[in-house]
Each structure stands twice: as C-alpha cells, then as structure tokens.
Enzyme design. Sequence first.
Site, PDB file in Angstrom:
ATOM      1  N   SER A 173       0.842  -1.196   0.000  1.00 35.91           N
ATOM      2  CA  SER A 173       0.000   0.000   0.000  1.00 35.91           C
ATOM      3  C   SER A 173       0.876   1.246   0.000  1.00 35.91           C
ATOM      4  O   SER A 173       2.101   1.158   0.101  1.00 35.91           O
ATOM      5  CB  SER A 173      -0.926  -0.013   1.212  1.00 35.91           C
ATOM      6  OG  SER A 173      -1.869  -1.051   1.093  1.00 35.91           O
ATOM      7  N   GLY A 174       0.243   2.398  -0.128  1.00 37.11           N
ATOM      8  CA  GLY A 174       0.965   3.662  -0.138  1.00 37.11           C
ATOM      9  C   GLY A 174       1.140   4.234  -1.540  1.00 37.11           C
ATOM     10  O   GLY A 174       1.685   5.318  -1.706  1.00 37.11           O
ATOM     11  N   HIS A 175       0.662   3.487  -2.558  1.00 41.49           N
ATOM     12  CA  HIS A 175       0.765   3.937  -3.943  1.00 41.49           C
ATOM     13  C   HIS A 175      -0.597   4.316  -4.511  1.00 41.49           C
ATOM     14  O   HIS A 175      -0.763   4.424  -5.717  1.00 41.49           O
ATOM     15  CB  HIS A 175       1.364   2.832  -4.817  1.00 41.49           C
ATOM     16  CG  HIS A 175       2.663   2.302  -4.316  1.00 41.49           C
ATOM     17  ND1 HIS A 175       3.765   3.109  -4.147  1.00 41.49           N
ATOM     18  CD2 HIS A 175       3.042   1.056  -3.913  1.00 41.49           C
ATOM     19  CE1 HIS A 175       4.774   2.379  -3.685  1.00 41.49           C
ATOM     20  NE2 HIS A 175       4.353   1.134  -3.527  1.00 41.49           N
TER      21      HIS A 175
ATOM     22  N   ASP B 208       6.890  -9.101  -4.224  1.00 42.02           N
ATOM     23  CA  ASP B 208       5.665  -9.261  -5.006  1.00 42.02           C
ATOM     24  C   ASP B 208       5.773 -10.462  -5.935  1.00 42.02           C
ATOM     25  O   ASP B 208       4.847 -11.273  -6.044  1.00 42.02           O
ATOM     26  CB  ASP B 208       5.402  -8.008  -5.858  1.00 42.02           C
ATOM     27  CG  ASP B 208       4.949  -6.814  -5.017  1.00 42.02           C
ATOM     28  OD1 ASP B 208       4.513  -7.019  -3.876  1.00 42.02           O
ATOM     29  OD2 ASP B 208       5.042  -5.679  -5.517  1.00 42.02           O
TER      30      ASP B 208
ATOM     31  N   LYS C 234       4.121  -5.951 -10.325  1.00 45.98           N
ATOM     32  CA  LYS C 234       5.257  -5.030 -10.470  1.00 45.98           C
ATOM     33  C   LYS C 234       6.536  -5.764 -10.057  1.00 45.98           C
ATOM     34  O   LYS C 234       6.528  -6.563  -9.105  1.00 45.98           O
ATOM     35  CB  LYS C 234       5.056  -3.785  -9.585  1.00 45.98           C
ATOM     36  CG  LYS C 234       3.786  -3.008  -9.919  1.00 45.98           C
ATOM     37  CD  LYS C 234       3.739  -1.627  -9.282  1.00 45.98           C
ATOM     38  CE  LYS C 234       3.725  -1.612  -7.757  1.00 45.98           C
ATOM     39  NZ  LYS C 234       2.614  -2.393  -7.139  1.00 45.98           N
TER      40      LYS C 234
ATOM     41  N   HIS D 293       9.269   3.566  -3.704  1.00 42.78           N
ATOM     42  CA  HIS D 293       9.372   3.401  -2.253  1.00 42.78           C
ATOM     43  C   HIS D 293      10.484   4.280  -1.706  1.00 42.78           C
ATOM     44  O   HIS D 293      10.956   4.088  -0.588  1.00 42.78           O
ATOM     45  CB  HIS D 293       9.675   1.946  -1.892  1.00 42.78           C
ATOM     46  CG  HIS D 293       8.805   0.967  -2.594  1.00 42.78           C
ATOM     47  ND1 HIS D 293       9.157   0.404  -3.794  1.00 42.78           N
ATOM     48  CD2 HIS D 293       7.598   0.477  -2.266  1.00 42.78           C
ATOM     49  CE1 HIS D 293       8.175  -0.414  -4.183  1.00 42.78           C
ATOM     50  NE2 HIS D 293       7.228  -0.388  -3.280  1.00 42.78           N
TER      51      HIS D 293
END
Lengths: 333, 333
Positions: free
Chosen positions: A55-57, A110, A105, A219
């Site tokens: 998360s955070g994107h 991931d 990605k 990031h």
Amino acid sequence: MKKLINDPRRVVEEAVAGFEAAHGDLVTVSHDPIYIARKNAPRQGKVALVSGGGSGHEPLHGGFVGFGMLDAAVPGPVFTSPTPDPILAATKAVDGGAGVLHIVKNYTGDVLNFETAADLASADGIDVQTVIVDDDVAVKDSLYTAGRRGVAGTVLVEKIAGAAAERGDDLAAVAAIATRVNSVTRSMGVALTPCVVPHAGEPSFTLADDEIEIGIGIHGEPGRERIKIEPADAIVDRILAPIVDDLPFASGDRVLLFVNGLGGTPQVELYIVFRRAAEALAERGITVSRTLVGNFVTSLEMQGMSITVMKLDDELKELWDAPVETAALRWGR
Amino acid sequence: MKKLINDPRRVVEEAVAGFEAAHGDLVTVSHDPIYIARKNAPRQGKVALVSGGGSGHEPLHGGFVGFGMLDAAVPGPVFTSPTPDPILAATKAVDGGAGVLHIVKNYTGDVLNFETAADLASADGIDVQTVIVDDDVAVKDSLYTAGRRGVAGTVLVEKIAGAAAERGDDLAAVAAIATRVNSVTRSMGVALTPCVVPHAGEPSFTLADDEIEIGIGIHGEPGRERIKIEPADAIVDRILAPIVDDLPFASGDRVLLFVNGLGGTPQVELYIVFRRAAEALAERGITVSRTLVGNFVTSLEMQGMSITVMKLDDELKELWDAPVETAALRWGR
C-alpha cells in the site's frame, strides 16, 4: 510525523474500509484476508485480472478495480508485499472459469508471493498466467528487486489488458497484450521530498533543501543521481532522454504521454512538466496521441513526478479508449 | 522552496499551456487574456457557466470545463483573483444567446471583479446572473472576505448547475439550482502543513511539528483554532459537528459526502477520513447516498483535507448523476 491516521498499524485496514464505504457501487471488499474485488465478481467466461502490492501507492491498485480494468486488487501493508494468502483468495474469488492474469510489479517480494499464490491456485485447477511489469529505466537491480522496477506503466498495462479481457480475449491473448504493453512502455521519476511510512515514523531518506533525486523508486529507493534542483524544463529533459533512448522511441512514433504525480505535487506543476515533455517529444518527431496527467501511482505524500511514454499502435489505442469504470479512472460508458 | 517550475512569474501561463496540450480534446485555451473554454463553445441556446478565481486550487476550475459542467474557467495568478478583462472575454466567448451564469467563490476580489465583468457584459447585451458560493462554516469575515468563504462545495455547485444547463434549463432556473445547492451545502477543512506560493517563495504561515489548523481557508487563512494533532477520527468528529449543526442536517436526510484533499495528502488518509465521516453521519441517522473522494479543491501542496456535506433531494441526485466529461470529473457518457 503529522498524518491523518488513527493507529499506524491499522492504516491499510481503515483506508480499505473507507474505500468500501465510498465505492460500494463498484467494489466489494474482503476484510480477512484483505482484498478488493469488482462488484458481482466472478464474471463467468471472462478472464479475470488480479494485481496488488504494498500500500501507499494509491489509487494503485484498488482504485483500478471495476469494469474494463481489474477484477481484484490485493493491498499489502504500506510499501510491503501482500502474502500469498490474500492473493490466492482474491484469485479464487474472481475466477470465472476463463483463467486469471496476475499483473505484478517487478519487486522481489511481489514476484515471489504472486508466484506462490499462482502455484496454489493452479493446484486448485485455476489457470493462472503472470505478467511482470518493469517499465522503470532508471536503474537495474535496485534496493527491492533484481532487474528493472515496475512503476507507473502498471496503470497502462492494467487498463489495456482489462479492456482486452472485457472484449472477450482468452487468457493467452490477454497475457500477450499485457506483455506487449510492458514491452513498449518506459518510465522514470524524480523526487523533491521523501515520504514517511506510518509505522516507521521517519523519512526513509533525506534530501537537502536544494537537492532532488533523479530516477527515484516509488518506495524512495535510490535512483541514478542526486543533483541540485533545476528549472522544471531541465528536469524533464534529463529524465525524458533516457526514456526515449531506451526503447528507443523514434520519429514518426505515436505515443501515450503520462505524467504521474507522486502524491504531494501540486497539479500546476504536473501540467508544467507535461507541457515540456510534450514539446520535447514533438522536437523528436514523436506525436502525442493520448494523454494522462494526475496522481495514479504515488509514494504517499512524496513530492515529485514520473514520466511514462508508451508506443501506440491501432489496437493499443482502441483498447486504451475502451470504456472503463473504476474509482480512479472512468470514461466512455 | 523546491518546486517543479521554471519561472515563478510564469507558473499559471505554463500550467495552462500544459493543460491545453493534455486536454485539447475537451477544451480550447485563450492565452491573452488567459481563460479555458469548452471545445466548440459557444453552444447556441444553452446557458453558459463561467467560474474562476486565483490559481493554486487545481483541478478547480479548469479541470471542470467540459460537457455537463463549466463552459469556461478563468484562472488568476496563484491565490489572486483574475481581473475583469479575462472574465469578460470568457463570458463573451461562451455566451450562446441564452445567458451566462457566473459561479463565484466568496472572496472580496473575486466578487468585485466578476461583478465588474458582469456589468460590462450586460452593457454588451449579454444576460448575466451570479451565484456566490459560501459553504465554509469555519469562520465569518476572514482574511480575504466578508461573510463565509467559498471552498470545496463549489465543485458541487458547478457540477449540478452544469447538468441543469445541459438539460436545457433557462438562466433563471440554472441560477436557482446553483443557489439551492449552495444553500444545502456545508464544508470545513483542516491543515497539517502550509503551502508555498511560488512568487512568494515562503510559507504564508507556519505550524509546529505537532500542530494542525482547524477551519483552515484554501489560501492558508486562519481558521477557528490551532490544536495539537489528534487521531484522524477525533479530527473528523471535530470538523463534522459544526458542519452538521450549521444547516442543520438531521436524521432521515440523504446526503452527498465529499472528502477533499488539499493537495499533499496521501489517498489512504483521505479514505481513513471518509470512513469515520460516513460512520459519524450514520450515527446521526443521516444516509450517505452519493460520495466523492479526492483532490478537487486544493491549496498547492498543502497537507490536510476538507469535508463537505450536501443535502440531497431527488432532483439534485439526478443532476449529480447526469453525465459529465471534464479533465477532473468524468462519468456516464
């Protein structure tokens, strides 16, 4: 650290609950394990698309769940891959019998966790194929990955592959389209400020008052170089050149030009960037046929932007133009 | 000051040029004087909507030019009203013989300059009516205005009045709808950080590392009080109560809930805010029937958000749902 949060450990859960409250017309949410699925999934006979990552994107990936794009998104903790469990659960939930494409990605966590989930889903009789997105030309072998990183180009892969699935392409064809989009898409970014991961409480890197990071990762991973800030046009030229040279894009090409905000950049600045990027492409004889400007693949409150260029052909243009109905991208329906 | 700009004095010109390059399918741009008009304006027989104000609040207003919303937007310098000249030029350019509605946020400079432009347009035989938006319950008689300030509720006025004009309402009817939206809409915001106006080069105010400003204005004008930062839910409760009490909204009401980012706030935080706001309205017996979440009325890179609540009736809901096709808001067509 000043943030509009309650408990740093509950940021993703609470944000997903808010997303569900706001967009219940488009999505349904599983809270344990956490994933966001398209309303009324699965669609029988349609290839399903599943993506996800730390998360955070946002709006990546949950904001792209809906008609013509993703069937499910799996949000991990902030800047941390989701485990195989929720990926597997999402894959099972949206499979409509025509198979599932995982759009991943290129970050080691991931890639591994989606691979494990794909193996488990296959064991359950679900046909899964995977496309790895690695559009970032800035660096090879970065902090979190081997090879190139996947960044804003992911939006283009998800949109175009989603349109192919919607028109009825089979799994091999949807995977081929997604792979093709990745192969003609190149990106690079720049950061003016760092961001603060809520559970860390401090910036993951620092930049002096007059410094910027060229080739930043989403990031905050290091890029190519740290330089003194320059006028916007010079910064654009500095990151557009390696993008164009890499594919390479050439005179006569028609492209989609995507200027992506990293989360904290005012919109006037994104359009100043777009202006020079379009002009610089025109100087090279490259025609901008489609455009996208806004905050689509972000790094929390980071100030900065990335530029993505995708080479278009008639089919990719038609799939890009096809109707889409998600929280973050919506047109033509 | 780190910004993606070239010359602080050319921020608006260059951003508008970028906007034109990105959205030439939707708009045409006049560069001298500066205004953004809907493609193929004027539309004969349709009431035209013109809004504008200082830049730095993007996507307001240029992002809302297009089918079903504004016919023209007039951007002033950053945080500074446009002069009457471009307002008059835009008004003349989009008048299709059915008159023009000016939608004006309640700041003294905007009100005076739109009034002058309206007088000049009337002298030229154009029928102009004006609606003043003043949805901010935070303070009366602020730094830049007498009475309440106009903030994020402006988006709702522009969308709904735009839909009324598109369905063929005459000028008096469109003005009445716009006035009605303003009368049932209330907003309030909070800032975590200030922003820097490019030509000033320094923040217009400062906040300590643990302070937030409750009731902030969209130019950083002082609000109601400066407090130590609290959990997001407590902040939401603190600004939602005066919104609900002001109209007042009551049990049984159906509302549109709009959580607006001020420019630099990560999307996860906006959804954490939305979650609590929806919950707090439900606790009062108020039903959230429509939603909007995102950066729509910003203050450059300011971190913070505002909450807007609009009381719905069947007609307002239908006009909200009607198709819209602009750079920043698009659905259903």
